[in-house]
Design a protein around this motif. Structure first.
Motif, mmCIF file in Angstrom:
data_model
loop_
_atom_site.group_PDB
_atom_site.id
_atom_site.type_symbol
_atom_site.label_atom_id
_atom_site.label_comp_id
_atom_site.label_asym_id
_atom_site.label_seq_id
_atom_site.Cartn_x
_atom_site.Cartn_y
_atom_site.Cartn_z
ATOM 1 N N ILE A 1 50.388 29.699 52.699
ATOM 2 C CA ILE A 1 49.078 29.958 53.298
ATOM 3 C C ILE A 1 48.122 30.504 52.240
ATOM 4 N N ARG A 2 46.848 30.137 52.393
ATOM 5 C CA ARG A 2 45.783 30.680 51.548
ATOM 6 C C ARG A 2 44.977 31.631 52.427
ATOM 7 N N ILE A 3 44.830 32.865 51.964
ATOM 8 C CA ILE A 3 44.069 33.882 52.688
ATOM 9 C C ILE A 3 42.847 34.213 51.842
ATOM 10 N N ILE A 4 41.668 34.055 52.434
ATOM 11 C CA ILE A 4 40.418 34.323 51.722
ATOM 12 C C ILE A 4 39.771 35.550 52.354
ATOM 13 N N ALA A 5 39.660 36.617 51.572
ATOM 14 C CA ALA A 5 39.051 37.854 52.049
ATOM 15 C C ALA A 5 37.692 38.020 51.387
ATOM 16 N N GLN A 6 36.655 38.202 52.188
ATOM 17 C CA GLN A 6 35.331 38.521 51.657
ATOM 18 C C GLN A 6 35.336 40.017 51.346
ATOM 19 N N VAL A 7 35.012 40.353 50.111
ATOM 20 C CA VAL A 7 35.115 41.735 49.638
ATOM 21 C C VAL A 7 33.761 42.201 49.113
ATOM 22 N N GLN A 8 33.278 43.317 49.639
ATOM 23 C CA GLN A 8 32.016 43.909 49.171
ATOM 24 C C GLN A 8 32.297 44.999 48.154
ATOM 25 N N GLY A 9 31.454 45.063 47.140
ATOM 26 C CA GLY A 9 31.512 46.172 46.199
ATOM 27 C C GLY A 9 32.006 45.814 44.817
ATOM 28 N N MET A 10 32.632 44.648 44.639
ATOM 29 C CA MET A 10 33.083 44.272 43.299
ATOM 30 C C MET A 10 31.862 43.905 42.459
ATOM 31 N N ARG A 11 31.771 44.462 41.236
ATOM 32 C CA ARG A 11 30.606 44.238 40.388
ATOM 33 C C ARG A 11 30.931 43.615 39.027
ATOM 34 N N CYS A 12 32.229 43.596 38.670
ATOM 35 C CA CYS A 12 32.581 43.117 37.332
ATOM 36 C C CYS A 12 34.041 42.669 37.296
ATOM 37 N N GLY A 13 34.457 42.225 36.119
ATOM 38 C CA GLY A 13 35.835 41.793 35.933
ATOM 39 C C GLY A 13 36.853 42.902 36.134
ATOM 40 N N MET A 14 36.486 44.121 35.795
ATOM 41 C CA MET A 14 37.412 45.245 36.009
ATOM 42 C C MET A 14 37.625 45.489 37.507
ATOM 43 N N CYS A 15 36.578 45.329 38.297
ATOM 44 C CA CYS A 15 36.706 45.454 39.752
ATOM 45 C C CYS A 15 37.702 44.415 40.266
ATOM 46 N N GLU A 16 37.552 43.179 39.781
ATOM 47 C CA GLU A 16 38.463 42.111 40.178
ATOM 48 C C GLU A 16 39.903 42.478 39.824
ATOM 49 N N ALA A 17 40.106 42.991 38.615
ATOM 50 C CA ALA A 17 41.452 43.361 38.161
ATOM 51 C C ALA A 17 42.044 44.474 39.020
ATOM 52 N N HIS A 18 41.235 45.468 39.402
ATOM 53 C CA HIS A 18 41.733 46.558 40.256
ATOM 54 C C HIS A 18 42.215 46.018 41.595
ATOM 55 N N VAL A 19 41.422 45.136 42.201
ATOM 56 C CA VAL A 19 41.804 44.560 43.493
ATOM 57 C C VAL A 19 43.067 43.717 43.330
ATOM 58 N N ASN A 20 43.095 42.845 42.325
ATOM 59 C CA ASN A 20 44.267 41.983 42.105
ATOM 60 C C ASN A 20 45.535 42.798 41.905
ATOM 61 N N ASP A 21 45.474 43.831 41.075
ATOM 62 C CA ASP A 21 46.644 44.672 40.814
ATOM 63 C C ASP A 21 47.126 45.370 42.079
ATOM 64 N N ALA A 22 46.201 45.894 42.857
ATOM 65 C CA ALA A 22 46.570 46.594 44.086
ATOM 66 C C ALA A 22 47.237 45.641 45.080
ATOM 67 N N VAL A 23 46.684 44.445 45.221
ATOM 68 C CA VAL A 23 47.255 43.459 46.145
ATOM 69 C C VAL A 23 48.641 43.045 45.678
ATOM 70 N N ARG A 24 48.803 42.788 44.389
ATOM 71 C CA ARG A 24 50.115 42.386 43.848
ATOM 72 C C ARG A 24 51.178 43.462 44.071
ATOM 73 N N ARG A 25 50.791 44.725 43.892
ATOM 74 C CA ARG A 25 51.755 45.826 44.048
ATOM 75 C C ARG A 25 52.156 46.050 45.497
ATOM 76 N N ALA A 26 51.225 45.854 46.434
ATOM 77 C CA ALA A 26 51.464 46.256 47.817
ATOM 78 C C ALA A 26 51.910 45.132 48.750
ATOM 79 N N LEU A 27 51.628 43.894 48.386
ATOM 80 C CA LEU A 27 51.852 42.793 49.325
ATOM 81 C C LEU A 27 52.685 41.681 48.693
ATOM 82 N N PRO A 28 53.438 40.954 49.523
ATOM 83 C CA PRO A 28 54.272 39.856 49.001
ATOM 84 C C PRO A 28 53.444 38.590 48.773
ATOM 85 N N VAL A 29 52.834 38.480 47.601
ATOM 86 C CA VAL A 29 51.960 37.344 47.298
ATOM 87 C C VAL A 29 52.548 36.513 46.171
#
Length: 86
Positions: free
Chosen positions: A2-30
């Protein structure tokens, strides 16, 4: 899958993207996660569906807000040498 697309407010740069990606990878089975501050979204590829509230919490805990979540079936693209694995 399955592909899950989440609309996310507040990301402003590549570091924001990396923070979200890292958190999702650590917490969820993706299988894969990518975020785009330009599109304001995080795209997750997973074997099984993920609970909306759990996904919202993981992203919220990094400092961003999920405004919408949608799902669609995902089929892995066949690579040039995929016939070797059959």
């Amino acid at each position: 899958m399955i592909r899950i697309i989440a609309q996310v407010q507040g990301m402003r740069c590549g570091m924001c993207e990396a923070h979200v990606n890292d958190a999702v990878r650590r917490a969820l089975p993706v299988k894969k996660v990518t975020s785009s501050h330009g599109k304001g979204q995080t795209v997750i590829i997973a074997e099984r569906d993920i609970d909306d509230e759990r996904l919202r919490k993981v992203i919220h805990d990094t400092g961003y807000d999920v405004t919408d979540i949608r799902r669609e079936p995902y089929e892995q693209k066949q690579g040039l040498f995929s016939f070797l694995h059959k």
